[in-house]
Structures are given as structure tokens and as C-alpha cells.
Design a protein around this motif. Structure first.
Motif, mmCIF file in Angstrom:
data_model
loop_
_atom_site.group_PDB
_atom_site.id
_atom_site.type_symbol
_atom_site.label_atom_id
_atom_site.label_comp_id
_atom_site.label_asym_id
_atom_site.label_seq_id
_atom_site.Cartn_x
_atom_site.Cartn_y
_atom_site.Cartn_z
ATOM 1 N N ASP A 470 0.737 -1.151 0.110
ATOM 2 C CA ASP A 470 0.033 0.042 -0.061
ATOM 3 C C ASP A 470 0.938 1.258 0.052
ATOM 4 O O ASP A 470 0.453 2.298 -0.267
ATOM 5 C CB ASP A 470 -0.916 -0.019 1.045
ATOM 6 N N SER A 471 1.983 1.025 -0.074
ATOM 7 C CA SER A 471 3.045 2.253 -0.148
ATOM 8 C C SER A 471 3.277 3.023 -1.544
ATOM 9 O O SER A 471 3.051 1.869 -2.256
ATOM 10 C CB SER A 471 4.553 1.836 0.237
ATOM 11 N N VAL A 472 3.256 3.898 -1.654
ATOM 12 C CA VAL A 472 3.292 4.726 -2.636
ATOM 13 C C VAL A 472 4.328 5.892 -2.713
ATOM 14 O O VAL A 472 4.831 6.253 -1.683
ATOM 15 C CB VAL A 472 2.018 5.494 -3.273
ATOM 16 N N PRO A 473 4.945 6.273 -3.749
ATOM 17 C CA PRO A 473 5.759 7.430 -4.035
ATOM 18 C C PRO A 473 5.408 8.632 -3.161
ATOM 19 O O PRO A 473 4.066 8.705 -3.436
ATOM 20 C CB PRO A 473 6.112 7.781 -5.265
ATOM 21 N N LYS A 474 6.060 9.519 -2.697
ATOM 22 C CA LYS A 474 5.793 10.734 -1.861
ATOM 23 C C LYS A 474 5.094 11.632 -2.792
ATOM 24 O O LYS A 474 3.672 12.150 -2.422
ATOM 25 C CB LYS A 474 6.980 11.616 -1.572
ATOM 26 N N TYR A 475 5.251 11.702 -4.151
ATOM 27 C CA TYR A 475 4.384 12.416 -5.089
ATOM 28 C C TYR A 475 4.253 11.448 -6.400
ATOM 29 O O TYR A 475 5.304 10.738 -6.530
ATOM 30 C CB TYR A 475 5.033 13.842 -5.526
ATOM 31 N N LEU A 476 3.356 11.655 -6.962
ATOM 32 C CA LEU A 476 3.256 10.970 -8.277
ATOM 33 C C LEU A 476 4.065 11.368 -9.516
ATOM 34 O O LEU A 476 3.623 11.833 -10.413
ATOM 35 C CB LEU A 476 1.874 10.767 -8.695
ATOM 36 N N ARG A 477 5.516 11.456 -9.298
ATOM 37 C CA ARG A 477 6.236 11.897 -10.289
ATOM 38 C C ARG A 477 7.512 10.758 -10.573
ATOM 39 O O ARG A 477 7.816 10.144 -9.456
ATOM 40 C CB ARG A 477 6.881 13.277 -10.080
ATOM 41 N N ILE A 478 8.076 10.688 -11.760
ATOM 42 C CA ILE A 478 9.092 9.645 -11.886
ATOM 43 C C ILE A 478 10.081 9.990 -10.980
ATOM 44 O O ILE A 478 11.037 9.232 -10.416
ATOM 45 C CB ILE A 478 9.618 9.800 -13.664
ATOM 46 N N VAL A 479 10.319 11.325 -10.737
ATOM 47 C CA VAL A 479 11.723 11.697 -9.924
ATOM 48 C C VAL A 479 11.600 11.290 -8.580
ATOM 49 O O VAL A 479 12.401 11.195 -7.905
ATOM 50 C CB VAL A 479 11.979 13.249 -9.924
ATOM 51 N N ASP A 480 10.509 11.009 -7.981
ATOM 52 C CA ASP A 480 10.178 10.378 -6.784
ATOM 53 C C ASP A 480 10.346 8.811 -6.507
ATOM 54 O O ASP A 480 10.107 8.312 -5.249
ATOM 55 C CB ASP A 480 8.947 11.051 -5.988
ATOM 56 N N ILE A 481 10.318 8.300 -7.514
ATOM 57 C CA ILE A 481 10.331 6.728 -7.569
ATOM 58 C C ILE A 481 11.395 6.113 -6.909
ATOM 59 O O ILE A 481 11.593 4.977 -6.113
ATOM 60 C CB ILE A 481 9.828 6.141 -8.859
ATOM 61 N N LYS A 482 12.706 6.446 -7.222
ATOM 62 C CA LYS A 482 13.926 5.833 -6.541
ATOM 63 C C LYS A 482 13.857 5.927 -5.178
ATOM 64 O O LYS A 482 14.056 4.989 -4.433
ATOM 65 C CB LYS A 482 15.103 6.695 -6.970
#
Length: 491
Positions: A470-482
Motif C-alpha cells: 500500500d506504499s506509494v511514492p511521496k508524489y506521483l512523479r518519476i523523480v520520486d520513484i527511486k
């Protein structure tokens, strides 16, 4: 939902080039994507993940693996001009351009320099970071793969013969590494011939991933790249179903490697994401293609085959729906003149220049200008502060009580600003309206189909499916995925 992840789960990230909501929904509606349907129903689906700018795979993958934008990772786009080397660098726009620039140099840029010379050594890739932590990773067929292990890449004989590139290259890779026929793990030689792009295809990627699964060799993190959908969408447009259907068949093969599809989800966290979207391109060739050579014919433009000469004034580096336009003498008035010419063309929606740390944006659609730079009184959706002055409609920005809200150009300020600090030189950044595409000498053309590179949301928004957490990136941006992936791997 699938039960929450256990620590034994492996993370499998599939990067599907040009996976976006419009084509995915069309395929789902017609019952052509059973694997995607299953994954979406079992996990979390997001249709609006923001790609970095320019929206070209090399820039996107660099941002994905380093967790920073191009101002820090230093890969400006697919095609750009190196002031240091005094030449155009092209990672594979079209074979016509590669021939004119010189095949040997082009092959070296694509297969070696991109990862090992041009990508900033100041930024660790996720593979390098996890290696330092003693955690294994795998890269399967990804464009960007830089890791910490010294590895031999064997260039196919025919490619070496035709281009002059060395038969062997020393690279730095993750622990488990596949790179088309240049480097494979699966001993079976399937889908590796030159007419199959030497293994840079979805089928080869799937064979390699299935081999790791079969051999029980999946490391904590595997990143695998699926390139085929991109070309299908280029040809057939934003609602292309055939391309999604073919990707779905390959996904089924992966899921079928387990005793059941449910078991595949129980054993792994799955992240399926696009890299860039594509905007539609009109069918009227004369109208849809913005020929920068014609618009700027009063200037002496660098010829690809000749390279830069002392007589040349400007360089055109076209990235499909965006372009860098460079002044070789570095005189700002020349760039202002060029911007004035481009403003007369209503097919160009973004025309941007930098003066020190201030970016000024004009448009062929809107009057006036918008100037901006970081650190001001306005705050956007991502906690970034900005100084803004002028016509906000140019970037479709709305402001309410000092809060910035983005419209047709998601995260526009950061994405556009970073492109001006991605490499040295004096240049203009231009982006085309949906329906149009830039061309220069030898550029690819996608009339009646779709194309990318631009700042618009059609180029910029991609789909992502997360299953097993259920965890997701902080923001829905490619830059936040790492950063998000690191929390999953190390949890």
C-alpha cells in the motif's frame, strides 16, 4: 487487495515505454488486456504519474534511476549539443541522423557514453546505491543500467563490422545484467538477431526475466524494460490497442511462470510504469510538421554531416515535440531574435530562454511573457517555492492564496527550469502544441500517429500499477520513484 508485503518478497519493476491511460483504457474496454486487468484489480492504479522534461526515454530513465532531474544527472535529452565536445550527441533518434553524424561515434554514444561518460558521476544510480549496502539488483534490457561491477559487453560482429565500434566494451553494471544480445543471462539465443534489434525487444526482456524466475535468481530489486509499445503508439496513435495487447501477452508469459497468477503476486511486489506519454500528431503533413530549418532559414544552421564550422550560427537538436536551439556565438540578442520568429507560429506553445537564473517563457498562442525562478512567495503542489511575474496562462498556471496549481503542463516550473541547467550553452527550449511535431535534418516523423518530448500533459502523464504494498511514492512523479523504491527494498 493482495496482502501486505513480507520482507522475503522481491521487487520487480517493469518499465513499459509509453504506457499511458488512453491506450490502456481502450484495450481494457475491448477485453484485450487480461493481465493488465488482473494486475489493476489486485493493486493500485495511477493514471497521472508525471514524467520529467524533455519527455524522452533517456532523460526519463536517468531521472528514474538517479532520483534527480536533468539539472543534476546531466542527460538533457535524446539529442543535444555538447559545448565541451563541439558536437551533436544523439542516442538514437533516427538512423538517418546517426549515419550523418557518424555511425561509430553514434554507437559509442548509445552503448557506452550515455551510461559511463555523460550521466553525472556525482549522482548514484539505484544499482550503485544498493550495491554499497550489500544488496543485489538486476537490470534487464534497460537503456540506463550503470552499476558497480566491471563487465564485458560484446558487440555483435555485424554491428562492429558495419560501424567500426570495438567488439568489446568495458562497462559498469549491476550484479545481474542483460543488455540485448550484447550481454544475456539466458543461454537460449532467442529474439536476438539484427532484424529483432539485437534483443532490444519485449520478447527478449521476458525470456530473461522468466529465466531468473525459473532459476530462483531474482535479487531484491529487478528493473526490466519493455520497448515495443513506443513504436506502436508512434504509428497508431494515443488510443493504440494493438501495442497494449502485445505487451499484455508478454505479461501473461511472466505471470504464467508461477503456478498461478495469484502466486506471482504473493511472491513479489510488482511495479509496472510508463516512462513518457505521447501526444497526437495531425494527419496533414504540411501542417503537423514544424520544420525549424524553414522557420530559421535566415541563420546558418549546422549540417549534421559536416559538423560545426566557423561559419555556422545555430545548432538544432530536435527531440520530436521539443527542441533545443543553440546560439554558437553565445550572443543573447540572437536568441531573442529567434524567439521572436518562433512566436509568430501558433503551433509552438512554449518558447523559453534563460538569463542567469531567470527563465522567461513566451508562446505562439498567448501574448506577453512569464518570468520565473526558484525561491519566491508562491508554493506549488510539491512544496517548491517560486518567484513568478507575468502572464501565468502561458504555462496554464492558476494561483489562489499564493498556491500554484498546474493545468496542461504538470509540474511545469521544475521540469522546464531543470532543462536549462542540464548542460552548458546558450539555447532556447521550445515545445509544440499537441497535434504538431518539430523536424530538422533527418528527424523521425509521426504524421497521423503520436509523438513525445513536449511539456504538455499528453506527453507527460503515464500510468503506474503497484501490487503487493500500500506504499506509494511521496508524489506521483518519476523523480520520486527511486527514493520510494529504496524504502521498499530496505524495509
Amino acid at each position: 487487495m493482495v496482502p501486505e508485503v513480507s520482507h522475503e518478497k522481491r521487487i520487480i519493476m517493469l518499465i513499459v515505454d509509453t504506457l499511458m491511460d488512453s491506450s490502456l483504457q481502450a484495450a481494457l474496454k475491448h477485453g484485450k488486456a487480461p493481465a493488465f486487468k488482473f494486475l489493476i484489480e489486485k493493486g493500485h492504479y495511477f493514471s497521472n504519474v508525471i514524467s520529467p522534461f524533455p519527455t524522452m526515454s533517456v532523460n526519463v530513465d536517468s531521472t528514474l534511476l538517479t532520483g534527480v532531474n536533468s539539472d543534476k544527472h546531466k542527460i538533457p535529452g535524446l539529442v543535444w549539443y555538447s559545448q565541451k565536445e563541439k558536437r551533436i550527441i544523439n542516442y538514437g533518434s533516427h538512423v538517418r541522423e546517426l549515419f550523418k553524424l557518424g555511425l561509430k561515434q553514434s554507437m559509442e554514444d548509445i552503448f557506452f557514453n550515455f551510461n559511463h561518460e555523460h550521466l553525472s558521476k556525482k549522482q548514484q544510480t539505484i544499482h550503485e546505491f544498493l550495491k554499497d549496502k550489500g544488496i543485489q539488483t538486476a537490470s534487464i534490457n534497460t537503456l540506463l543500467y550503470r552499476g558497480s561491477n566491471v563487465t564485458q559487453i560484446k558487440v555483435p560482429f555485424l554491428l562492429s563490422l558495419l560501424t567500426g565500434i570495438n567488439k568489446e566494451l568495458v562497462a559498469y553494471s549491476p550484479d545481474l545484467f542483460t543488455y540485448g544480445t550484447f550481454r544475456r543471462l539466458n543461454p537460449l539465443k532467442k529474439n536476438t538477431y539484427f532484424w529483432q534489434r539485437y534483443g532490444f525487444n519485449d520478447q527478449f526482456t521476458v525470456n530473461e526475466l522468466r529465466y531468473l524466475i525459473d532459476q530462483n535468481r531474482l535479487p531484491p530489486l529487478t528493473i526490466a524494460y519493455f520497448p515495443n509499445l513506443d513504436q506502436s503508439v508512434h504509428k497508431n496513435g494515443r488510443r493504440d490497442i494493438k501495442g497494449i495487447e502485445q505487451v499484455d501477452k508478454e505479461l501473461q508469459k511472466i505471470l504464467n511462470q508461477y503456478s498461478s497468477w495469484d502466486e506471482a503476486l504473493l511472491k513479489n511486489i510488482w511495479v509496472i510504469t510508463g516512462d513518457n506519454g505521447q501526444a497526437w500528431v495531425g494527419k496533414n503533413r504540411k501542417e503537423a510538421l514544424i520544420d525549424l530549418r524553414d522557420l530559421l532559414k535566415s541563420y546558418r544552421i549546422v549540417k549534421l554531416r559536416k559538423g560545426v564550422t566557423h561559419q555556422d550560427q545555430i545548432v538544432l537538436c530536435v527531440n520530436e515535440r521539443m527542441a533545443f536551439i543553440y546560439s554558437l556565438d553565445g550572443q543573447r540578442f540572437q536568441l531573442n531574435e529567434i524567439a521572436g520568429i518562433l512566436k509568430k507560429d501558433k503551433r509552438i506553445d512554449i518558447i523559453a530562454l534563460k538569463d542567469k537564473k531567470i527563465v522567461t517563457v513566451t508562446s505562439g498562442i498567448h501574448t506577453g511573457q512569464l518570468t520565473f525562478h526558484p525561491q519566491g512567495e508562491y508554493i506549488d503542489n510539491y512544496g517548491q517555492s517560486w518567484y513568478l511575474e507575468g502572464n501565468e496562462k502561458i504555462l496554464d498556471i492558476s494561483i489562489d492564496n499564493k498556491k500554484i496549481d498546474y493545468g496542461d503542463y504538470p509540474d511545469a516550473l521544475t521540469r522546464l527550469y531543470s532543462s536549462f541547467f542540464s548542460h552548458d550553452g546558450e539555447y532556447i527550449v521550445v515545445s509544440a502544441k499537441p497535434g504538431y511535431e518539430f523536424i530538422g535534418e533527418g528527424s523521425p516523423k509521426h504524421v497521423g500517429g503520436a509523438s513525445h518530448g513536449g511539456l504538455h500533459k499528453e506527453d507527460s502523464l503515464v500510468s503506474m500499477i503497484i501490487i503487493g504494498t500500500d506504499s506509494v511514492p511521496k508524489y506521483l512523479r518519476i523523480v520520486d520513484i527511486k527514493e520510494w523504491l529504496l524504502t521498499l527494498v530496505q524495509s
